[in-house]
Scaffold this motif. Structure first.
Motif, mmCIF file in Angstrom:
data_model
loop_
_atom_site.group_PDB
_atom_site.id
_atom_site.type_symbol
_atom_site.label_atom_id
_atom_site.label_comp_id
_atom_site.label_asym_id
_atom_site.label_seq_id
_atom_site.Cartn_x
_atom_site.Cartn_y
_atom_site.Cartn_z
ATOM 1 N N ARG A 10 12.830 8.211 -9.356
ATOM 2 C CA ARG A 10 11.704 9.029 -9.748
ATOM 3 C C ARG A 10 11.368 9.297 -11.129
ATOM 4 N N TYR A 15 3.349 -8.444 -3.282
ATOM 5 C CA TYR A 15 2.479 -8.529 -2.076
ATOM 6 C C TYR A 15 1.872 -9.604 -1.906
ATOM 7 N N ALA A 71 5.819 7.284 -11.243
ATOM 8 C CA ALA A 71 4.358 7.078 -11.899
ATOM 9 C C ALA A 71 3.409 7.824 -11.092
ATOM 10 N N TYR A 91 -4.771 6.351 -5.334
ATOM 11 C CA TYR A 91 -6.003 6.900 -6.456
ATOM 12 C C TYR A 91 -6.865 7.366 -5.878
ATOM 13 N N LYS A 133 9.603 -0.226 -10.076
ATOM 14 C CA LYS A 133 9.495 -1.760 -9.563
ATOM 15 C C LYS A 133 10.208 -2.659 -10.696
HETATM 16 N N1 PMP Z 1 1.117 2.710 -9.009
HETATM 17 C C1 PMP Z 1 1.124 1.288 -8.213
HETATM 18 C C2 PMP Z 1 0.244 0.318 -8.192
HETATM 19 C C3 PMP Z 1 2.213 1.718 -7.312
HETATM 20 O O1 PMP Z 1 2.065 0.591 -6.389
HETATM 21 C C4 PMP Z 1 3.208 2.440 -7.158
HETATM 22 C C5 PMP Z 1 4.249 2.461 -6.017
HETATM 23 N N2 PMP Z 1 4.618 3.291 -5.712
HETATM 24 C C6 PMP Z 1 2.954 3.297 -8.224
HETATM 25 C C7 PMP Z 1 2.079 3.527 -8.940
HETATM 26 C C8 PMP Z 1 3.902 4.638 -8.127
HETATM 27 O O2 PMP Z 1 5.321 4.327 -8.564
HETATM 28 P P1 PMP Z 1 6.591 5.308 -8.919
HETATM 29 O O3 PMP Z 1 5.741 6.693 -8.454
HETATM 30 O O4 PMP Z 1 7.630 4.983 -7.787
HETATM 31 O O5 PMP Z 1 6.839 5.343 -9.933
#
Ligand code: PMP
Ligand code: GLU
Length: 394
Positions: free
Chosen positions: A248, A326, A101, A129, A240
């Motif tokens: 990935r 969390y 993501a 972000y 998650k």
């Molecule tokens: N958005 C949030 C809010 C996250 O906590 C995370 C944690 N890695 C991600 C996006 C990205 O997740 P990932 O790249 O592992 O899919």
């Protein structure tokens, strides 16, 4: 020698969540008995049916490039999931599968922002972000919330932050780091403002499956009206929800021109996400959900069990989360009691002297807080709580 580096790279910060995780790992490798509560990473292994599907795909020879934006089977599985869980209808040309993501979000910001465009981010926010927005030439505009507001931005606050340069807002619900979740009514009000001003909504729903309230209350802002469907870029992934952080795989669902733009970027950046990981993700979405469901239940049980213990630690003021994994804790008082001028220094001492790794709130835009993850072996988590209690006593 001072080697010249780009301004772009010099202007972004390293990820504090990843840094603390790496530091704890290093200490452990050096033989120090440190307990890491830093990483937002399920402690469960990926369910076996997903691993088997990925291995099977390799044995069948699916080891080559795939379409940049993902294999058709995975796009279909995502479309079915969005329909079933969120009543959202998309075509394959509206789905982008990327390398986590995080990569998907990066491509989204690169696709919708021009230099100087403003993006509104409620505080606290996930560390990545603002940096990704800056990398796209954008300007993060922070909107403060607070403990008593459950760390949620109101529609009024949102509208006050809008200028002629506002291009997008980032919503993350359930939220990292707070675990808070926006209600349908709150999203509707925020959506009205976004629609009125023609602002894109980047809706990061990566913790969607980890919501501990009544499931019928959990909605995607994209599902609230046709206008919001057009304006929203839904972001999600398997990291998650299926304990697949290392695989990935993440995705975006959005209007066709946005997805086409993201696809062009990925053509020149990563090409497709790893082929066998995509087959694994198909199994995640289409396979038996009993094991993932048991993980969500385990996270909720831990939250319910550990929250009262946290509350009882002197100087700790946690907020009870409704999602994610969390605890976000105001420790200003605890830091003062221990004689530290800042929570950053307090967190450093927790690591150096109590051997508990936590993420300081400064990285999330709230420097009086710490974040701890209960996606951690519960026996170790309990031990970490004992260490923090002792730390506060001594
Ligand atoms: N958005 C949030 C809010 C996250 O906590 C995370 C944690 N890695 C991600 C996006 C990205 O997740 P990932 O790249 O592992 O899919
Ligand atoms: N998102 C997780 C966290 O916040 C993983 C680390 C990261 O990618 O930032 O801890």
């Amino acid at each position: 020698m001072d080697l010249p580096l780009s301004r772009r790279v010099q202007e972004i910060a390293a990820s504090p969540t990843l840094a603390i995780t790496a530091k704890a790992r290093e200490m452990k490798q050096a033989g120090i008995d440190v307990i890491g509560l830093g990483a937002g990473e399920p402690d469960f292994n990926t369910p076996q049916n997903i691993i088997d599907a990925a291995v099977d795909s390799m044995n069948k020879g699916f080891t080559k490039y795939t379409a940049t934006t993902g294999i058709p089977e995975l796009k279909q599985a995502i479309i079915d999931k969005l329909k079933q869980d969120q009543f959202l209808t998309y075509k394959p040309s509206q789905i982008f599968v990327g390398t986590g993501a995080k990569h998907v979000l990066y491509c989204a910001f690169q696709t919708i922002l021009n230099p100087g465009d403003e993006v509104i981010i409620p505080v606290p926010y996930w560390v990545t972000y603002p940096e990704q927005i800056k990398l796209a030439g954008g300007v993060p505009i922070f909107v403060e919330t607070g403990f008593d507001a459950d760390f949620k931005m109101t529609a009024v606050d949102f509208e006050q932050a809008i200028t002629p340069k506002t291009r997008a807002i980032v919503l993350n619900s359930p939220n990292n780091p707070t675990g808070m979740t926006y209600t349908k009514e709150e999203l509707r009000a925020i959506g009205e403002v976004a629609k009125k001003h023609g602002v894109y909504i980047v809706s990061d729903e990566i913790y969607e499956k980890l919501y501990y309230g009544d499931k019928s209350d959990l909605v995607s802002i994209a599902s609230l009206s046709d206008a919001l469907y057009e304006l929203t870029i839904v972001i999600n992934g398997v990291s998650k929800a299926y304990a697949m952080t290392g695989w990935r795989i993440g995705y975006a669902a959005a209007a066709e021109p946005i997805i086409a733009g993201m696809g062009k970027l990925a053509d020149h950046m990563t090409s497709n996400p790893t082929a066998n990981a995509q087959y694994g993700a198909v199994a995640a979405y289409t396979g038996d959900q009993a094991i993932p469901e048991s993980m969500y239940q385990a996270f909720q049980d831990r939250m319910e069990r550990f929250y009262p213990i946290l509350e009882s630690i002197p100087g700790f003021k946690p907020k009870k989360p409704s999602g994610a994994f969390y605890f976000f804790i105001d420790v200003e008082e605890a830091a003062k009691q221990k004689g530290f001028a800042t929570v950053d220094a307090f967190a450093k001492s927790l690591l150096d002297d109590a051997f508990v790794a936590v993420v300081p709130g400064s990285g999330f835009g709230m420097p009086n807080y710490i974040r701890i993850s209960y996606a951690t072996d519960p026996a170790l988590f309990e031990q970490a709580l004992d260490r923090m209690k002792d730390f506060m006593k001594n």
